[in-house]
Design an enzyme around this catalytic site. Structure first.
Site, PDB file in Angstrom:
ATOM      1  N   LYS A  45       6.402  91.004 -28.169  1.00 51.65           N
ATOM      2  CA  LYS A  45       5.212  91.831 -28.399  1.00 51.65           C
ATOM      3  C   LYS A  45       4.181  90.945 -29.100  1.00 51.65           C
ATOM      4  O   LYS A  45       4.294  90.632 -30.276  1.00 51.65           O
ATOM      5  CB  LYS A  45       5.523  93.045 -29.295  1.00 51.65           C
ATOM      6  CG  LYS A  45       4.397  94.070 -29.191  1.00 51.65           C
ATOM      7  CD  LYS A  45       3.971  94.731 -30.479  1.00 51.65           C
ATOM      8  CE  LYS A  45       3.067  93.996 -31.381  1.00 51.65           C
ATOM      9  NZ  LYS A  45       1.662  93.805 -30.960  1.00 51.65           N
TER      10      LYS A  45
ATOM     11  N   GLU B 215       8.257  84.107 -40.542  1.00 50.92           N
ATOM     12  CA  GLU B 215       7.307  83.105 -41.028  1.00 50.92           C
ATOM     13  C   GLU B 215       6.071  83.848 -41.456  1.00 50.92           C
ATOM     14  O   GLU B 215       5.471  84.578 -40.661  1.00 50.92           O
ATOM     15  CB  GLU B 215       6.957  82.087 -39.925  1.00 50.92           C
ATOM     16  CG  GLU B 215       8.067  81.122 -39.585  1.00 50.92           C
ATOM     17  CD  GLU B 215       8.596  80.352 -40.782  1.00 50.92           C
ATOM     18  OE1 GLU B 215       7.863  80.156 -41.775  1.00 50.92           O
ATOM     19  OE2 GLU B 215       9.778  79.969 -40.740  1.00 50.92           O
TER      20      GLU B 215
ATOM     21  N   CYS C  67      -1.442  79.625 -41.264  1.00 52.05           N
ATOM     22  CA  CYS C  67      -0.602  79.821 -42.453  1.00 52.05           C
ATOM     23  C   CYS C  67      -0.438  78.516 -43.216  1.00 52.05           C
ATOM     24  O   CYS C  67      -0.115  78.509 -44.393  1.00 52.05           O
ATOM     25  CB  CYS C  67       0.741  80.421 -42.081  1.00 52.05           C
ATOM     26  SG  CYS C  67       1.617  79.456 -40.864  1.00 52.05           S
TER      27      CYS C  67
ATOM     28  N   GLU D  87      -3.469  84.954 -50.142  1.00 53.65           N
ATOM     29  CA  GLU D  87      -3.836  84.307 -48.876  1.00 53.65           C
ATOM     30  C   GLU D  87      -5.117  84.948 -48.343  1.00 53.65           C
ATOM     31  O   GLU D  87      -5.172  86.162 -48.136  1.00 53.65           O
ATOM     32  CB  GLU D  87      -2.701  84.494 -47.858  1.00 53.65           C
ATOM     33  CG  GLU D  87      -2.961  83.744 -46.574  1.00 53.65           C
ATOM     34  CD  GLU D  87      -1.810  83.829 -45.579  1.00 53.65           C
ATOM     35  OE1 GLU D  87      -1.335  84.950 -45.312  1.00 53.65           O
ATOM     36  OE2 GLU D  87      -1.388  82.775 -45.075  1.00 53.65           O
TER      37      GLU D  87
HETATM   38  N1  LIG Z   1       1.667  83.468 -41.122  1.00 54.71           N
HETATM   39  C1  LIG Z   1       0.774  83.555 -40.179  1.00 54.71           C
HETATM   40  O1  LIG Z   1       0.686  82.693 -39.331  1.00 54.71           O
HETATM   41  C2  LIG Z   1      -0.084  84.749 -40.121  1.00 54.71           C
HETATM   42  C3  LIG Z   1      -0.426  85.442 -41.260  1.00 54.71           C
HETATM   43  N2  LIG Z   1      -1.228  86.510 -41.163  1.00 54.71           N
HETATM   44  C4  LIG Z   1      -1.636  87.174 -42.429  1.00 54.71           C
HETATM   45  O2  LIG Z   1      -1.644  88.556 -42.237  1.00 54.71           O
HETATM   46  C5  LIG Z   1      -2.938  89.115 -42.476  1.00 54.71           C
HETATM   47  C6  LIG Z   1      -3.166  90.292 -41.551  1.00 54.71           C
HETATM   48  O3  LIG Z   1      -3.143  89.876 -40.193  1.00 54.71           O
HETATM   49  P1  LIG Z   1      -2.513  90.831 -39.085  1.00 54.71           P
HETATM   50  O4  LIG Z   1      -2.829  90.366 -37.729  1.00 54.71           O
HETATM   51  O5  LIG Z   1      -2.893  92.226 -39.415  1.00 54.71           O
HETATM   52  O6  LIG Z   1      -0.954  90.561 -39.332  1.00 54.71           O
HETATM   53  P2  LIG Z   1       0.255  91.493 -38.938  1.00 54.71           P
HETATM   54  O7  LIG Z   1       1.438  91.056 -39.697  1.00 54.71           O
HETATM   55  O8  LIG Z   1      -0.162  92.920 -39.036  1.00 54.71           O
HETATM   56  O9  LIG Z   1       0.436  91.171 -37.378  1.00 54.71           O
HETATM   57  C7  LIG Z   1       1.339  90.239 -36.854  1.00 54.71           C
HETATM   58  C8  LIG Z   1       2.094  90.858 -35.680  1.00 54.71           C
HETATM   59  O10 LIG Z   1       2.858  91.973 -36.151  1.00 54.71           O
HETATM   60  C9  LIG Z   1       2.521  93.129 -35.388  1.00 54.71           C
HETATM   61  N3  LIG Z   1       2.679  94.327 -36.216  1.00 54.71           N
HETATM   62  C10 LIG Z   1       1.748  94.986 -36.947  1.00 54.71           C
HETATM   63  N4  LIG Z   1       2.301  96.055 -37.568  1.00 54.71           N
HETATM   64  C11 LIG Z   1       3.603  96.056 -37.223  1.00 54.71           C
HETATM   65  C12 LIG Z   1       4.704  96.900 -37.537  1.00 54.71           C
HETATM   66  N5  LIG Z   1       4.565  97.936 -38.339  1.00 54.71           N
HETATM   67  N6  LIG Z   1       5.920  96.594 -37.012  1.00 54.71           N
HETATM   68  C13 LIG Z   1       6.080  95.526 -36.213  1.00 54.71           C
HETATM   69  N7  LIG Z   1       5.078  94.715 -35.860  1.00 54.71           N
HETATM   70  C14 LIG Z   1       3.861  94.961 -36.360  1.00 54.71           C
HETATM   71  C15 LIG Z   1       1.111  92.881 -34.940  1.00 54.71           C
HETATM   72  O11 LIG Z   1       0.771  93.724 -33.864  1.00 54.71           O
HETATM   73  P3  LIG Z   1      -0.750  94.228 -33.687  1.00 54.71           P
HETATM   74  O12 LIG Z   1      -1.559  93.033 -33.416  1.00 54.71           O
HETATM   75  O13 LIG Z   1      -0.691  95.131 -32.525  1.00 54.71           O
HETATM   76  O14 LIG Z   1      -1.121  94.916 -34.970  1.00 54.71           O
HETATM   77  C16 LIG Z   1       1.192  91.415 -34.586  1.00 54.71           C
HETATM   78  O15 LIG Z   1       1.826  91.266 -33.330  1.00 54.71           O
HETATM   79  C17 LIG Z   1      -3.869  87.928 -42.286  1.00 54.71           C
HETATM   80  O16 LIG Z   1      -5.055  88.088 -42.973  1.00 54.71           O
HETATM   81  C18 LIG Z   1      -3.040  86.804 -42.820  1.00 54.71           C
HETATM   82  O17 LIG Z   1      -3.143  86.778 -44.225  1.00 54.71           O
HETATM   83  C19 LIG Z   1      -1.679  86.957 -39.956  1.00 54.71           C
HETATM   84  C20 LIG Z   1      -1.386  86.316 -38.802  1.00 54.71           C
HETATM   85  C21 LIG Z   1      -0.586  85.122 -38.809  1.00 54.71           C
HETATM   86  O1  LIG Z   2      -0.260  74.073 -38.750  1.00 53.87           O
HETATM   87  C1  LIG Z   2       0.084  74.389 -37.615  1.00 53.87           C
HETATM   88  O2  LIG Z   2      -0.190  73.684 -36.642  1.00 53.87           O
HETATM   89  C2  LIG Z   2       0.874  75.636 -37.376  1.00 53.87           C
HETATM   90  C3  LIG Z   2       0.448  76.719 -38.286  1.00 53.87           C
HETATM   91  C4  LIG Z   2       1.124  77.995 -38.035  1.00 53.87           C
HETATM   92  O3  LIG Z   2       2.195  78.022 -37.545  1.00 53.87           O
HETATM   93  C5  LIG Z   2       0.510  79.259 -38.358  1.00 53.87           C
HETATM   94  O4  LIG Z   2      -0.576  79.299 -38.898  1.00 53.87           O
HETATM   95  O5  LIG Z   2       1.128  80.297 -38.054  1.00 53.87           O
END
Ligand SMILES: NC(=O)C1=CN([C@@H]2O[C@H](COP(=O)(O)OP(=O)(O)OC[C@H]3O[C@@H](n4cnc5c(N)ncnc54)[C@H](OP(=O)(O)O)[C@@H]3O)[C@@H](O)[C@H]2O)C=CC1
Ligand SMILES: O=C(O)CCC(=O)C(=O)O
Length: 487
Positions: free
Chosen positions: A181, A256, A290, A389
Site C-alpha cells: 500500500k 523505519e 528521514c 522532525e
Molecule cells: N521516515 C520517513 O522516511 C518518513 C517520515 N515521515 C514523517 O511523517 C510525517 C507525516 O507524513 P505522512 O505522509 O502523513 O506519514 P504517514 O506515516 O502518515 O504515512 C506513511 C504511510 O503510512 C500510511 N498510513 C497512514 N495512516 C495509516 C494507518 N493508520 N495505518 C497504516 N498505514 C497508514 C500512509 O498512507 P496515506 O498516504 O494513504 O495516508 C503512507 O502510505 C512527515 O512530516 C515526516 O515527519 C513521512 C514520510 C516518510
Molecule cells: O538518504 C536516502 O537516500 C534515503 C532516505 C530515506 O530512506 C528516507 O528518507 O526515507
C-alpha cells in the site's frame, strides 16, 4: 484496460496479476505540488475487502513462488530492472509531478531502483544458510532461511520508487509474496513500478498493490490473517500503531521512521566541503528525507566563516517546478506538509531562534507548495526546532566550544538515524564513529544518501532496531530453520 492509458488517467489496483478497480468505485486525486491545479491522475480508494482480495491472492501464490529456485525468482527481478531502466524518464517525470523533487533527483532515484532490483536478483544465487558442526559426528547440521510467507508493505511518498523496491525486491527474492500500500500522494508512481513487474511476467498473485487511505485500509495490512510480516516507512505515530498490532498478532514487523540528523563541523574541517554537504544533505528534496540534515553544530573558531559561506550558497538556491531546468529545489509534497513546515518556522521564531534567511513562501511561486530554504541560528537544544522532525528545508545552526560538547548535543535527541562530522583530524573521526548514537555515521560526507548494498536503519526512536537493504534484509524477510540430519 492498462494503467498507461493517459486519456483515462485512472490507475487501478493490481491484484492477482490483473489491474482492477476498487469495489468502492471511488477514486482519489493526485495533484502536482508544483502546480496545484494540475491533476496527475486518479487512484483507487480501496476498501478492506479489496485488501482482502489482494492478501488472499498473495497467499495462494506464495508456496509455488517459494518453490522456484532463487535464480528463477531473480530472473523476474532482472527483467523488471531492464523494463524500469527503459522507462526511466517516464517514471521520473511522474515522480516529479506527484511529489515535487527535481527531475534529476527523480531520475537518480529511479536508477537506484534499477540497481536495487539487480542487486537482489543476485541474492537469489548467494548462500542462505550455514553448516554448523554437530556434536554428533554422524550427523549433518545446517541452517536454512525460509520466507515469512505474505508480507504487507506500507511506504511513504518521499522515495516513491526506491523505498517500495528496497522492501519488495528482498521480500520477493527470499520467497515471500507481497501486498503493497503506497502513500496516496505517490500512488501513481508506485503503479508505474508495479507495471514493470507485471510486464516482466511475474507470476499471478506474487505482487499485489492496493491504493487508498492509510487511515481506512492501513490497519487491515497488519490485522489481516494472511499477513505474516509488515515492513513500514513513515511517521513514528503510524509506525508504532502498526507495531502494537503486529506484536499482538505475533507477526514480524520492521519500522523505519524519523530522524533529526546532526552534522558536526569541527574547527579543522574543510569548510567548503562541509557547506556543500550541509546544503545537499539538508535541502535536496526540500529536506523531505528521514536522513536529511537538520541540526548543524559548528565549532566556535569557524562558526562565522561557515555561516557566511553557507548563507551565500543558500541564497543562490533556485526554487521552482522540478521539471524546469535550472530548478535546484522543488516544492513540498502537499499543502499539509507546507503548513507543517511554515508552522515550525513560526515556532522557531517564537522560541527565540534568529531567522537568517528564508522562512517564507517565495513571492513568485503562488501555484505550488513552495517554501524558501530556511536557516536559523541561536538555536538551543531544548527548542522544538532542534528536537522535532520538520521534514522540510530548514537548518538550525548551533554553536559549540568543544567537540565533546558537539557530540553531547548531537546525541541529545530521541532519534538516531544518521549523523555526519566534518574534520581532518583522525582522532576526532574515531571518537565520533565510536560515540555517536546513530545507525549511520558518516565522516566528511552528507547525512543523506544511503547505499543500497549496506544496512540502513536507525537507533533509538528512528527504527524498530532492525535494518533494511543489503544483506541485512534477509534478517527480516526470512526465518531461520535449523536442520539436523542423521544418516
Ligand atoms: N521516515 C520517513 O522516511 C518518513 C517520515 N515521515 C514523517 O511523517 C510525517 C507525516 O507524513 P505522512 O505522509 O502523513 O506519514 P504517514 O506515516 O502518515 O504515512 C506513511 C504511510 O503510512 C500510511 N498510513 C497512514 N495512516 C495509516 C494507518 N493508520 N495505518 C497504516 N498505514 C497508514 C500512509 O498512507 P496515506 O498516504 O494513504 O495516508 C503512507 O502510505 C512527515 O512530516 C515526516 O515527519 C513521512 C514520510 C516518510
Ligand atoms: O538518504 C536516502 O537516500 C534515503 C532516505 C530515506 O530512506 C528516507 O528518507 O526515507
Amino acid at each position: 484496460m492498462t494503467t498507461t492509458d493517459v486519456k483515462l488517467k485512472t490507475y487501478l489496483n493490481y491484484i492477482n496479476g490483473e489491474w482492477v478497480a476498487s469495489e468502492t468505485r471511488k477514486t482519489g486525486t493526485s495533484n502536482n505540488p508544483a502546480n496545484k491545479d494540475e491533476i496527475v491522475g486518479f487512484y483507487q480508494l480501496s476498501s478492506s475487502n479489496d485488501f482482502h482480495q489482494a492478501a488472499t491472492s498473495a497467499r495462494a501464490a506464495q508456496k509455488e513462488w517459494q518453490k522456484l529456485s532463487g535464480n528463477v525468482r531473480g530472473d523476474y527481478l532482472l527483467k523488471a530492472a531492464s523494463i524500469l531502466e527503459e522507462r526511466i524518464d517516464e517514471v521520473a517525470t511522474i515522480m516529479t509531478k506527484e511529489m515535487g523533487k527535481t527531475f534529476p533527483e527523480a531520475k537518480g532515484e529511479t536508477a537506484r531502483g534499477v540497481a536495487i532490483l539487480r542487486y537482489y536478483a543476485g541474492e537469489g544465487m548467494r548462500s542462505n544458510g550455514d553448516v554448523i558442526p554437530s556434536s554428533d559426528s554422524g550427523a549433518l547440521m545446517f541452517t536454512s532461511r525460509v520466507p515469512l510467507g505474505v508480507v504487507g508493505i506500507v511506504t511513504p511518498w518521499n522515495f516513491p520508487v526506491a523505498i517500495p523496491l528496497w522492501k519488495m525486491a528482498p521480500a520477493l527474492i527470499y520467497g515471500n509474496t507481497v501486498v503493497i500500500k503506497p502513500a496516496s500522494e505517490t500512488a501513481i508512481t508506485c503503479a508505474k513500478v508495479i507495471e514493470c513487474l507485471h510486464d516482466a511476467g511475474i507470476p499471478l498473485g506474487v505482487v499485489n498493490m492496493v491504493t487508498g487511505k492509510g487511515s481506512v485500509i492501513g490497519q487491515d495490512i497488519v490485522e489481516h490473517r494472511e499477513i505474516d510480516g509488515i515492513s513500514f516507512t513513515g511517521s513514528n505515530a503510524v509506525g508504532k500503531q502498526l507495531a502494537y498490532t503486529a506484536v499482538s498478532r505475533g507477526i514480524k514487523y520492521q519500522l523505519e521512521m524519523g530522524g533529526k540528523n546532526p552534522v558536526i563541523v569541527a574547527n579543522d574541517a574543510d569548510l567548503d566541503l562541509a557547506v556543500d554537504a550541509t546544503i545537499s544533505g539538508g535541502l535536496k528534496s526540500s529536506g523531505q528525507k528521514c536522513t536529511a540534515t537538520s541540526r548543524v553544530i559548528v565549532q566556535n573558531d569557524v562558526y562565522d566563516k561557515f555561516k557566511e559561506k553557507l548563507l551565500r550558497k543558500v541564497e543562490e538556491i533556485t526554487v521552482g517546478d522540478g521539471l524546469e531546468e535550472g530548478t535546484w529545489m522543488g516544492p513540498l509534497v502537499s499543502e499539509e506538509q507546507l503548513n507543517t513546515v511554515l508552522e515550525y518556522i513560526e515556532i522557531g521564531k517564537d522560541e527565540g531562534a534568529k531567522l537568517l534567511v528564508g522562512g517564507n513562501k517565495p513571492l513568485n511561486a503562488v501555484d505550488g507548495h513552495y517554501v524558501e530554504p530556511t536557516v536559523f541560528e541561536d538555536v538551543s537544544p531544548n527548542m522544538r526546532i532542534a528536537r522535532e522532525e520538520i521534514f522540510g528545508p530548514v537548518l538550525a545552526l548551533m554553536k559549540v566550544d568543544t567537540l565533546e560538547e558537539a557530540l553531547t548535543m548531537a546525541n541529545d535527541s530521541e532519534y538516531g538515524l544518521s549523523a555526519s562530522i566534518f574534520t581532518t583530524n583522525i582522532s576526532n573521526m574515531l571518537s565520533f564513529m565510536e560515540d555517536m548514537d546513530a545507525g549511520m555515521v558518516r565522516v566528511n560526507a552528507e547525512s543523506a544518501g544511503v547505499e543500497l548494498q549496506a544496512p540502513f536503519g536507525g537507533m533509538k526512536q528512528s527504527s524498530s532496531h532492525s535494518r533494511e537493504q543489503g544483506r541485512a534484509s534477509m534478517e527480516f524477510y526470512t526465518n531461520v530453520k535449523t536442520v539436523f540430519v542423521k544418516g
